[in-house]
Design a protein around this motif. Sequence first.
Motif, PDB file in Angstrom:
ATOM      1  N   LEU A  28      18.031  -5.407  14.885  1.00 50.21           N
ATOM      2  CA  LEU A  28      18.076  -4.850  13.535  1.00 50.21           C
ATOM      3  C   LEU A  28      16.704  -4.944  12.864  1.00 50.21           C
ATOM      4  O   LEU A  28      16.235  -3.980  12.248  1.00 50.21           O
ATOM      5  CB  LEU A  28      19.131  -5.592  12.695  1.00 50.21           C
ATOM      6  N   ILE A  29      16.038  -6.087  13.034  1.00 54.90           N
ATOM      7  CA  ILE A  29      14.708  -6.257  12.433  1.00 54.90           C
ATOM      8  C   ILE A  29      13.721  -5.264  13.047  1.00 54.90           C
ATOM      9  O   ILE A  29      12.945  -4.607  12.336  1.00 54.90           O
ATOM     10  CB  ILE A  29      14.219  -7.715  12.611  1.00 54.90           C
ATOM     11  N   ILE A  30      13.761  -5.121  14.370  1.00 53.02           N
ATOM     12  CA  ILE A  30      12.856  -4.166  15.031  1.00 53.02           C
ATOM     13  C   ILE A  30      13.143  -2.752  14.543  1.00 53.02           C
ATOM     14  O   ILE A  30      12.229  -1.966  14.282  1.00 53.02           O
ATOM     15  CB  ILE A  30      13.006  -4.265  16.565  1.00 53.02           C
ATOM     16  N   GLY A  31      14.440  -2.423  14.392  1.00 53.13           N
ATOM     17  CA  GLY A  31      14.788  -1.092  13.919  1.00 53.13           C
ATOM     18  C   GLY A  31      14.290  -0.842  12.511  1.00 53.13           C
ATOM     19  O   GLY A  31      13.762   0.225  12.196  1.00 53.13           O
ATOM     20  N   VAL A  32      14.450  -1.837  11.636  1.00 54.45           N
ATOM     21  CA  VAL A  32      13.994  -1.675  10.250  1.00 54.45           C
ATOM     22  C   VAL A  32      12.479  -1.564  10.210  1.00 54.45           C
ATOM     23  O   VAL A  32      11.915  -0.711   9.505  1.00 54.45           O
ATOM     24  CB  VAL A  32      14.499  -2.861   9.381  1.00 54.45           C
ATOM     25  N   VAL A  33      11.783  -2.401  10.990  1.00 56.32           N
ATOM     26  CA  VAL A  33      10.322  -2.337  11.025  1.00 56.32           C
ATOM     27  C   VAL A  33       9.878  -0.979  11.577  1.00 56.32           C
ATOM     28  O   VAL A  33       8.935  -0.364  11.081  1.00 56.32           O
ATOM     29  CB  VAL A  33       9.748  -3.497  11.873  1.00 56.32           C
ATOM     30  N   SER A  34      10.583  -0.482  12.627  1.00 48.15           N
ATOM     31  CA  SER A  34      10.231   0.819  13.198  1.00 48.15           C
ATOM     32  C   SER A  34      10.427   1.934  12.187  1.00 48.15           C
ATOM     33  O   SER A  34       9.656   2.888  12.140  1.00 48.15           O
ATOM     34  CB  SER A  34      11.091   1.114  14.428  1.00 48.15           C
ATOM     35  N   LEU A  35      11.471   1.814  11.381  1.00 49.17           N
ATOM     36  CA  LEU A  35      11.795   2.878  10.439  1.00 49.17           C
ATOM     37  C   LEU A  35      10.858   2.878   9.232  1.00 49.17           C
ATOM     38  O   LEU A  35      10.368   3.922   8.812  1.00 49.17           O
ATOM     39  CB  LEU A  35      13.251   2.729   9.975  1.00 49.17           C
ATOM     40  N   PHE A  36      10.583   1.706   8.710  1.00 50.82           N
ATOM     41  CA  PHE A  36       9.806   1.625   7.466  1.00 50.82           C
ATOM     42  C   PHE A  36       8.395   1.092   7.661  1.00 50.82           C
ATOM     43  O   PHE A  36       7.610   1.090   6.741  1.00 50.82           O
ATOM     44  CB  PHE A  36      10.528   0.715   6.452  1.00 50.82           C
ATOM     45  N   GLY A  37       8.047   0.632   8.852  1.00 50.94           N
ATOM     46  CA  GLY A  37       6.754  -0.023   9.055  1.00 50.94           C
ATOM     47  C   GLY A  37       5.598   0.941   9.211  1.00 50.94           C
ATOM     48  O   GLY A  37       4.465   0.517   9.301  1.00 50.94           O
ATOM     49  N   GLY A  38       5.850   2.244   9.267  1.00 51.52           N
ATOM     50  CA  GLY A  38       4.768   3.206   9.473  1.00 51.52           C
ATOM     51  C   GLY A  38       3.796   3.238   8.307  1.00 51.52           C
ATOM     52  O   GLY A  38       2.633   3.535   8.459  1.00 51.52           O
ATOM     53  N   GLY A  39       4.242   2.926   7.117  1.00 51.89           N
ATOM     54  CA  GLY A  39       3.363   2.930   5.946  1.00 51.89           C
ATOM     55  C   GLY A  39       2.979   4.343   5.556  1.00 51.89           C
ATOM     56  O   GLY A  39       3.484   5.325   6.041  1.00 51.89           O
ATOM     57  N   SER A  40       1.993   4.446   4.667  1.00 53.88           N
ATOM     58  CA  SER A  40       1.588   5.754   4.152  1.00 53.88           C
ATOM     59  C   SER A  40       0.610   6.454   5.085  1.00 53.88           C
ATOM     60  O   SER A  40       0.266   7.591   4.859  1.00 53.88           O
ATOM     61  CB  SER A  40       0.952   5.581   2.766  1.00 53.88           C
ATOM     62  N   ASP A  41       0.116   5.736   6.138  1.00 53.79           N
ATOM     63  CA  ASP A  41      -0.833   6.360   7.057  1.00 53.79           C
ATOM     64  C   ASP A  41      -0.164   7.356   7.988  1.00 53.79           C
ATOM     65  O   ASP A  41      -0.817   8.209   8.555  1.00 53.79           O
ATOM     66  CB  ASP A  41      -1.540   5.290   7.909  1.00 53.79           C
ATOM     67  N   THR A  42       1.142   7.216   8.186  1.00 59.19           N
ATOM     68  CA  THR A  42       1.839   8.063   9.145  1.00 59.19           C
ATOM     69  C   THR A  42       2.456   9.251   8.431  1.00 59.19           C
ATOM     70  O   THR A  42       3.204   9.082   7.486  1.00 59.19           O
ATOM     71  CB  THR A  42       2.957   7.250   9.830  1.00 59.19           C
ATOM     72  N   PRO A  43       2.173  10.473   8.860  1.00 65.11           N
ATOM     73  CA  PRO A  43       2.813  11.624   8.241  1.00 65.11           C
ATOM     74  C   PRO A  43       4.310  11.602   8.509  1.00 65.11           C
ATOM     75  O   PRO A  43       4.748  11.111   9.542  1.00 65.11           O
ATOM     76  CB  PRO A  43       2.154  12.828   8.915  1.00 65.11           C
ATOM     77  N   PRO A  44       5.131  12.133   7.581  1.00 69.81           N
ATOM     78  CA  PRO A  44       6.578  12.054   7.732  1.00 69.81           C
ATOM     79  C   PRO A  44       7.077  12.695   9.016  1.00 69.81           C
ATOM     80  O   PRO A  44       8.043  12.236   9.591  1.00 69.81           O
ATOM     81  CB  PRO A  44       7.109  12.820   6.518  1.00 69.81           C
ATOM     82  N   SER A  45       6.458  13.746   9.485  1.00 68.24           N
ATOM     83  CA  SER A  45       6.971  14.423  10.674  1.00 68.24           C
ATOM     84  C   SER A  45       6.777  13.604  11.934  1.00 68.24           C
ATOM     85  O   SER A  45       7.384  13.867  12.945  1.00 68.24           O
ATOM     86  CB  SER A  45       6.279  15.774  10.853  1.00 68.24           C
ATOM     87  N   ALA A  46       5.899  12.579  11.909  1.00 67.46           N
ATOM     88  CA  ALA A  46       5.640  11.796  13.111  1.00 67.46           C
ATOM     89  C   ALA A  46       6.234  10.413  13.026  1.00 67.46           C
ATOM     90  O   ALA A  46       5.945   9.564  13.833  1.00 67.46           O
ATOM     91  CB  ALA A  46       4.136  11.704  13.333  1.00 67.46           C
ATOM     92  N   GLU A  47       7.069  10.118  11.976  1.00 64.07           N
ATOM     93  CA  GLU A  47       7.581   8.767  11.796  1.00 64.07           C
ATOM     94  C   GLU A  47       8.330   8.272  13.016  1.00 64.07           C
ATOM     95  O   GLU A  47       8.129   7.161  13.452  1.00 64.07           O
ATOM     96  CB  GLU A  47       8.523   8.720  10.592  1.00 64.07           C
ATOM     97  N   GLY A  48       9.217   9.091  13.544  1.00 65.61           N
ATOM     98  CA  GLY A  48      10.053   8.604  14.631  1.00 65.61           C
ATOM     99  C   GLY A  48       9.286   8.345  15.904  1.00 65.61           C
ATOM    100  O   GLY A  48       9.627   7.466  16.652  1.00 65.61           O
ATOM    101  N   SER A  49       8.227   9.102  16.157  1.00 62.08           N
ATOM    102  CA  SER A  49       7.553   8.953  17.440  1.00 62.08           C
ATOM    103  C   SER A  49       6.359   8.022  17.378  1.00 62.08           C
ATOM    104  O   SER A  49       5.892   7.571  18.399  1.00 62.08           O
ATOM    105  CB  SER A  49       7.099  10.321  17.962  1.00 62.08           C
TER     106      SER A  49
END
Length: 199
Positions: A28-49
């Motif tokens: 769960l922690i890894i999933g939450v970090v993966s989902l929200f850990g991208g920060g503002s540097d990552t464009p929304p279209s590339a969040e998942g990858s």
Amino acid sequence: MTSPESASPSRPAKAAGFALLGVAAVALIIGVVSLFGGGSDTPPSAEGSSTAPPAQTGSEPPSTPSSAPAGTTTTVPPTTTVPPTSSAAVPPPPVTQPGAAKVPVRVYNNSTITGLAVKAADDVRANGWNVEGTGNYSQGTIPTTTVYFRPGTEEEASAKELASVLRARVEPRFDGIQSSAPGIILIVTNDYQGASKNK
């Protein structure tokens, strides 16, 4: 109160339950970090990858979906690594046997061109074969430049490869050279073209 006999069987089950809860919490922690850990540097279209680990094969893209809805956790099971499917699994077409031994070659001139056997021998050496000798073949007329081999020996694969390089015909030895020493025999004629340029 439970007696010690009835309490002991439940202890391993409780330990296993706590271990499973720990694994679920880590996931769960890894999933939450993966989902929200991208920060503002990552464009929304590339969040998942962007947060998925790189594929171990080097040729397969990450298998994490890039269109997961906000607020959901996607986990990639560890079995998603695809075994390598490189071209090494499919052998190349057998034009000649890869790494076939390059049998020694003797080159004979059956043309009206002086020094053609020496020129052909240079071409043969330049393409990786060992030339054991040069000379003239005057026992008859050979119609076209030909590489000769003894059937059923390692000479055959090497002769076919050499004939391909020299754009020559390849044939089993004929009676006039049947008893010659082992090795490939190249008899060059007036139509000798030399080694192909695309080798």
